[in-house]
Design a protein around this motif. Structure first.
Motif, mmCIF file in Angstrom:
data_model
loop_
_atom_site.group_PDB
_atom_site.id
_atom_site.type_symbol
_atom_site.label_atom_id
_atom_site.label_comp_id
_atom_site.label_asym_id
_atom_site.label_seq_id
_atom_site.Cartn_x
_atom_site.Cartn_y
_atom_site.Cartn_z
ATOM 1 N N THR A 150 -2.400 6.717 4.185
ATOM 2 C CA THR A 150 -2.471 5.523 3.022
ATOM 3 C C THR A 150 -3.320 5.200 4.083
ATOM 4 O O THR A 150 -4.359 5.110 4.971
ATOM 5 C CB THR A 150 -1.242 4.824 4.704
ATOM 6 N N PRO A 151 -4.419 4.574 3.072
ATOM 7 C CA PRO A 151 -5.581 3.433 3.539
ATOM 8 C C PRO A 151 -5.469 3.020 4.931
ATOM 9 O O PRO A 151 -5.400 1.404 5.141
ATOM 10 C CB PRO A 151 -5.742 3.093 2.362
ATOM 11 N N MET A 152 -6.342 2.986 5.783
ATOM 12 C CA MET A 152 -6.526 2.160 7.278
ATOM 13 C C MET A 152 -7.526 1.445 7.797
ATOM 14 O O MET A 152 -8.832 2.145 7.311
ATOM 15 C CB MET A 152 -5.796 3.119 8.509
ATOM 16 N N LYS A 190 3.065 -1.489 10.730
ATOM 17 C CA LYS A 190 2.291 -1.804 10.776
ATOM 18 C C LYS A 190 1.693 -1.575 9.511
ATOM 19 O O LYS A 190 0.547 -2.632 8.390
ATOM 20 C CB LYS A 190 0.542 -1.608 11.434
ATOM 21 N N ARG A 191 2.357 -0.438 8.189
ATOM 22 C CA ARG A 191 1.866 -0.087 7.337
ATOM 23 C C ARG A 191 1.369 -0.450 6.442
ATOM 24 O O ARG A 191 1.537 -1.400 5.224
ATOM 25 C CB ARG A 191 2.392 1.237 7.019
ATOM 26 N N LYS A 192 3.506 -1.493 6.775
ATOM 27 C CA LYS A 192 3.816 -2.777 5.689
ATOM 28 C C LYS A 192 2.744 -3.722 5.698
ATOM 29 O O LYS A 192 3.050 -3.882 4.389
ATOM 30 C CB LYS A 192 4.876 -2.571 6.279
ATOM 31 N N LYS A 193 2.486 -3.987 6.816
ATOM 32 C CA LYS A 193 0.933 -5.127 6.812
ATOM 33 C C LYS A 193 0.123 -4.961 5.828
ATOM 34 O O LYS A 193 -0.784 -5.857 5.194
ATOM 35 C CB LYS A 193 1.013 -5.650 7.944
ATOM 36 N N TRP A 194 -0.662 -3.093 6.462
ATOM 37 C CA TRP A 194 -1.569 -3.115 5.797
ATOM 38 C C TRP A 194 -1.471 -2.994 4.344
ATOM 39 O O TRP A 194 -2.053 -3.650 3.590
ATOM 40 C CB TRP A 194 -2.191 -1.443 5.951
ATOM 41 N N LEU A 195 -0.486 -2.533 3.433
ATOM 42 C CA LEU A 195 -0.190 -2.372 2.320
ATOM 43 C C LEU A 195 -0.072 -3.914 1.680
ATOM 44 O O LEU A 195 -0.656 -4.625 0.574
ATOM 45 C CB LEU A 195 1.017 -1.682 2.005
ATOM 46 N N THR A 196 0.279 -4.722 2.267
ATOM 47 C CA THR A 196 -0.128 -6.349 1.733
ATOM 48 C C THR A 196 -0.870 -6.928 1.339
ATOM 49 O O THR A 196 -1.034 -7.336 0.870
ATOM 50 C CB THR A 196 1.892 -6.706 2.818
ATOM 51 N N SER A 197 -1.709 -6.538 2.917
ATOM 52 C CA SER A 197 -2.848 -7.006 2.545
ATOM 53 C C SER A 197 -4.174 -6.323 1.863
ATOM 54 O O SER A 197 -4.906 -7.406 1.577
ATOM 55 C CB SER A 197 -3.952 -6.970 4.475
ATOM 56 N N VAL A 206 -2.976 -5.329 -1.238
ATOM 57 C CA VAL A 206 -2.613 -6.334 -2.716
ATOM 58 C C VAL A 206 -3.320 -7.121 -2.348
ATOM 59 O O VAL A 206 -3.419 -7.468 -3.851
ATOM 60 C CB VAL A 206 -1.294 -6.232 -2.580
ATOM 61 N N GLU A 207 -2.947 -7.633 -1.623
ATOM 62 C CA GLU A 207 -3.824 -9.294 -1.516
ATOM 63 C C GLU A 207 -4.667 -9.474 -1.505
ATOM 64 O O GLU A 207 -5.679 -10.831 -2.758
ATOM 65 C CB GLU A 207 -3.084 -9.753 -0.178
ATOM 66 N N ASN A 208 -5.299 -8.763 -1.173
ATOM 67 C CA ASN A 208 -6.958 -8.415 -1.387
ATOM 68 C C ASN A 208 -8.006 -8.019 -2.696
ATOM 69 O O ASN A 208 -9.213 -8.402 -3.244
ATOM 70 C CB ASN A 208 -7.628 -7.646 0.028
ATOM 71 N N GLN A 209 -6.825 -7.203 -3.489
ATOM 72 C CA GLN A 209 -7.059 -6.751 -4.450
ATOM 73 C C GLN A 209 -6.943 -8.314 -5.481
ATOM 74 O O GLN A 209 -7.473 -8.416 -6.966
ATOM 75 C CB GLN A 209 -6.219 -5.644 -4.680
ATOM 76 N N ASP A 210 -6.296 -8.373 -5.081
ATOM 77 C CA ASP A 210 -6.104 -10.066 -6.513
ATOM 78 C C ASP A 210 -6.891 -10.794 -5.930
ATOM 79 O O ASP A 210 -7.040 -12.031 -7.533
ATOM 80 C CB ASP A 210 -4.464 -10.738 -5.629
#
Length: 259
Positions: A178-180, A246-253, A255-259
């Motif tokens: 996971t990218p952190m 935390k991982r779920k939040k990082w992945l969600t964040s 995705v939002e940044n990519q959008d």
């Protein structure tokens, strides 16, 4: 990864059930074991002078003979059917060596557990302590690793001892992939550590809780002595749980940044 963990657990249970004398053999001080066996025969023959001659002079007092007679009363006069060394620990300093040896005696109608502590300085070998305890059966029969008639807590902790390491390893793999934001290595250490250790004595079902403790991979299996009860420990995989949240939040964040 999962296959490796399951294989490791199988190895642990095989070691628990294998020949304990074979495992202990390389660590036993043979000279001191033979000395102890000969010394303990003096209790069977009520040779109290011989017994006292080998006791550390610093331990001798007016109550010594009475205590020795009480211990001698535990020993039958007949020859033991079998003598097993079930515990061995050696402590070494620059000045002396100390040997803590435990024997299981099998007589035709009796079992004894005998612990003897020897003190060796130079070539002189003295007895520092002796303890004799009757057993209802052999330690192997008293402390078997069996699934029959065990409390529910035993099965629950055993299941957790298998599930928790798998959960931690899953979190570890995901952490690596996971990218952190930063300091991934600290998360790896945190994930591998579990806190608040809970231990069950497989023989008695007794449970011990240590709040201020941690356990690597969240589980542990070991025996008390060579023929003692199996202890199974688990701990709360706090690091793995927090990482998964935390991982779920990082992945969600992300995705939002990519959008």
């Amino acid at each position: 990864m999962v296959k490796n963990i399951l294989f490791s657990l199988c190895v642990i249970f095989l070691l628990i059930g294998c020949n304990q004398q074979t495992l202990l053999g390389p660590f036993v001080p043979q000279e001191e074991v033979e000395f102890s066996k000969h010394y303990l025969t003096l209790f069977q023959s009520d040779d109290f002078e011989g017994i006292e001659n080998k006791i550390n002079p610093a331990l001798k007092n007016e109550l010594l003979r009475t205590k020795l007679e009480q211990m001698a009363a535990f020993f039958p006069k007949e020859k033991p059917k079998d003598i097993k060394i079930v515990g061995s620990h050696t402590f070494t300093t620059h000045q002396f060596r100390q040997f803590n040896l435990t024997f299981q005696y099998e007589f035709p109608n009796k079992w004894l557990l005998v612990n003897i502590v020897l003190h060796k300085k130079g070539d002189e070998l003295l007895v520092n302590a002796i303890n004799v305890r009757p057993l209802s059966d052999s330690l192997e029969n008293i402390n078997p690793f069996t699934f029959q008639n065990k409390p529910i807590a035993n099965y629950l902790i055993l299941a957790l001892a298998i599930i928790i390491p798998l959960f931690i390893l899953l979190a570890l793999v995901l952490c690596i992939k996971t990218p952190m934001p930063k300091r991934k290595w600290l998360w790896i250490i945190f994930i591998l550590s579990s806190f608040v250790k809970i231990t069950v004595n497989w023989t008695t079902g007794g449970i011990n809780i240590q709040p201020l403790s941690f356990l690597l991979l969240g589980a542990g299996f070991w025996k008390v002595g060579i023929s003692g009860p199996v202890l199974i420990s688990v701990a709360i995989p706090l690091g793995a749980i927090i990482f998964m949240i935390k991982r779920k939040k990082w992945l969600t964040s992300r995705v939002e940044n990519q959008d």
